[in-house]
Motif scaffolding. Structure first.
Motif, mmCIF file in Angstrom:
data_model
loop_
_atom_site.group_PDB
_atom_site.id
_atom_site.type_symbol
_atom_site.label_atom_id
_atom_site.label_comp_id
_atom_site.label_asym_id
_atom_site.label_seq_id
_atom_site.Cartn_x
_atom_site.Cartn_y
_atom_site.Cartn_z
ATOM 1 N N GLY A 69 0.824 -1.211 0.000
ATOM 2 C CA GLY A 69 0.000 0.000 0.000
ATOM 3 C C GLY A 69 0.854 1.255 0.000
ATOM 4 N N HIS A 70 1.945 1.243 0.751
ATOM 5 C CA HIS A 70 2.864 2.391 0.758
ATOM 6 C C HIS A 70 3.480 2.579 -0.626
ATOM 7 C CE1 HIS A 70 3.664 1.695 5.351
ATOM 8 N NE2 HIS A 70 2.492 2.243 5.133
ATOM 9 N N ALA A 71 3.932 1.481 -1.237
ATOM 10 C CA ALA A 71 4.518 1.571 -2.579
ATOM 11 C C ALA A 71 3.499 2.145 -3.570
ATOM 12 C CB ALA A 71 5.003 0.197 -3.042
ATOM 13 N N THR A 72 2.259 1.736 -3.438
ATOM 14 C CA THR A 72 1.199 2.239 -4.317
ATOM 15 C C THR A 72 1.023 3.739 -4.145
ATOM 16 O OG1 THR A 72 0.079 0.096 -4.252
ATOM 17 C CG2 THR A 72 -1.248 2.009 -4.907
ATOM 18 N N LEU A 73 1.023 4.195 -2.904
ATOM 19 C CA LEU A 73 0.906 5.634 -2.649
ATOM 20 C C LEU A 73 2.086 6.402 -3.248
ATOM 21 C CD1 LEU A 73 -0.346 5.599 1.057
ATOM 22 C CD2 LEU A 73 -1.658 6.292 -0.973
ATOM 23 N N PHE A 74 3.287 5.854 -3.111
ATOM 24 C CA PHE A 74 4.459 6.516 -3.694
ATOM 25 C C PHE A 74 4.341 6.573 -5.217
ATOM 26 C CE2 PHE A 74 6.850 5.206 0.299
ATOM 27 C CZ PHE A 74 6.852 6.491 0.826
ATOM 28 N N ALA A 75 3.906 5.485 -5.847
ATOM 29 C CA ALA A 75 3.760 5.470 -7.307
ATOM 30 C C ALA A 75 2.715 6.495 -7.758
ATOM 31 C CB ALA A 75 3.372 4.070 -7.785
ATOM 32 N N GLU A 76 1.609 6.568 -7.032
ATOM 33 C CA GLU A 76 0.566 7.548 -7.377
ATOM 34 C C GLU A 76 1.078 8.972 -7.247
ATOM 35 O OE1 GLU A 76 -2.557 6.401 -4.687
ATOM 36 O OE2 GLU A 76 -3.267 4.803 -6.024
ATOM 37 N N ARG A 77 1.836 9.227 -6.196
ATOM 38 C CA ARG A 77 2.349 10.589 -5.981
ATOM 39 C C ARG A 77 3.411 10.943 -7.021
ATOM 40 N NH1 ARG A 77 0.269 15.210 -4.897
ATOM 41 N NH2 ARG A 77 1.850 16.680 -4.172
ATOM 42 N N ILE A 78 4.234 9.991 -7.398
ATOM 43 C CA ILE A 78 5.201 10.226 -8.473
ATOM 44 C C ILE A 78 4.462 10.672 -9.733
ATOM 45 C CG2 ILE A 78 6.803 9.053 -10.062
ATOM 46 C CD1 ILE A 78 7.644 7.320 -7.559
ATOM 47 N N LYS A 79 3.412 9.979 -10.065
ATOM 48 C CA LYS A 79 2.610 10.326 -11.252
ATOM 49 C C LYS A 79 1.986 11.708 -11.095
ATOM 50 C CE LYS A 79 0.458 9.483 -15.142
ATOM 51 N NZ LYS A 79 1.160 9.609 -16.405
ATOM 52 N N ASP A 80 1.458 12.014 -9.922
ATOM 53 C CA ASP A 80 0.853 13.335 -9.674
ATOM 54 C C ASP A 80 1.855 14.462 -9.853
ATOM 55 O OD1 ASP A 80 -1.589 12.176 -9.083
ATOM 56 O OD2 ASP A 80 -1.373 12.375 -6.904
ATOM 57 N N LEU A 81 3.128 14.161 -9.616
ATOM 58 C CA LEU A 81 4.180 15.181 -9.724
ATOM 59 C C LEU A 81 4.845 15.175 -11.104
ATOM 60 C CD1 LEU A 81 5.804 14.870 -6.183
ATOM 61 C CD2 LEU A 81 4.145 16.565 -6.988
#
Length: 165
Positions: A69-81
């Motif tokens: 779940g943490h990795a998923t959040l990091f991947a989503e935030r990378i995309k958002d940025l």
């Protein structure tokens, strides 16, 4: 990274492109740390044997979902940025301390490996929080939540270790 031309302030603004790239790099490292931890926790949770190992193995198996779940959040935030979440060809393993021991009853080695992984994550996430201060409140808030989870994991495994020492 492409320019935005949409946001006039904050981390998505063109004025913060360099800071955004720095944060994306930090998030990418965090993503890989979590993904590698998922692999190692899964392996160790299935490798451990013995009555005393059962609770540790179960805890690791449960943590797999949380770390993913943490990795998923990091991947989503990378995309958002405006970044690109990395694929498997970009992966380089680093967690030598979390490899399943050849003796499946060697619970202490696994516990120490978990402590080292969690301590490393805590250190890295504090760097992200500092890098975000004043410019990327959303990433900072997300990482603070994840940091809380990692601190809890660290303390849990420190308590396990105290029972074995």
């Amino acid at each position: 990274m492409p320019t935005t031309r949409h946001a006039s302030a904050g981390i998505l603004s063109d004025a913060n492109a360099a800071k955004r790239e720095e944060i994306v790099a930090l998030l990418t490292k965090a993503y890989w740390m979590e993904m590698e931890t998922v692999i190692s926790y899964l392996s160790n949770s299935k490798n451990l044997d013995g009555v005393r190992a059962e609770e540790i193995a179960e805890n690791l198996a449960n943590d797999v979902t949380e770390e993913l779940g943490h990795a998923t959040l990091f991947a989503e935030r990378i995309k958002d940025l405006y970044g690109t979440p990395p694929g498997s060809m970009d992966f380089t393993p680093e967690q030598t301390y979390l490899q399943p021991p050849s003796d499946p009853t060697d619970v202490v080695t696994v516990i120490r490996g978990v402590i080292e992984a969690e301590a490393g994550a805590i250190e890295h996430y504090n760097r992200i929080i500092e890098a975000c201060d004043g410019v990327d409140w959303a990433t900072q808030d997300m990482v603070i939540d994840i940091l809380r989870d990692e601190e809890n994991h660290l303390r849990t495994f420190e308590r396990y270790l105290s029972e074995y020492e």
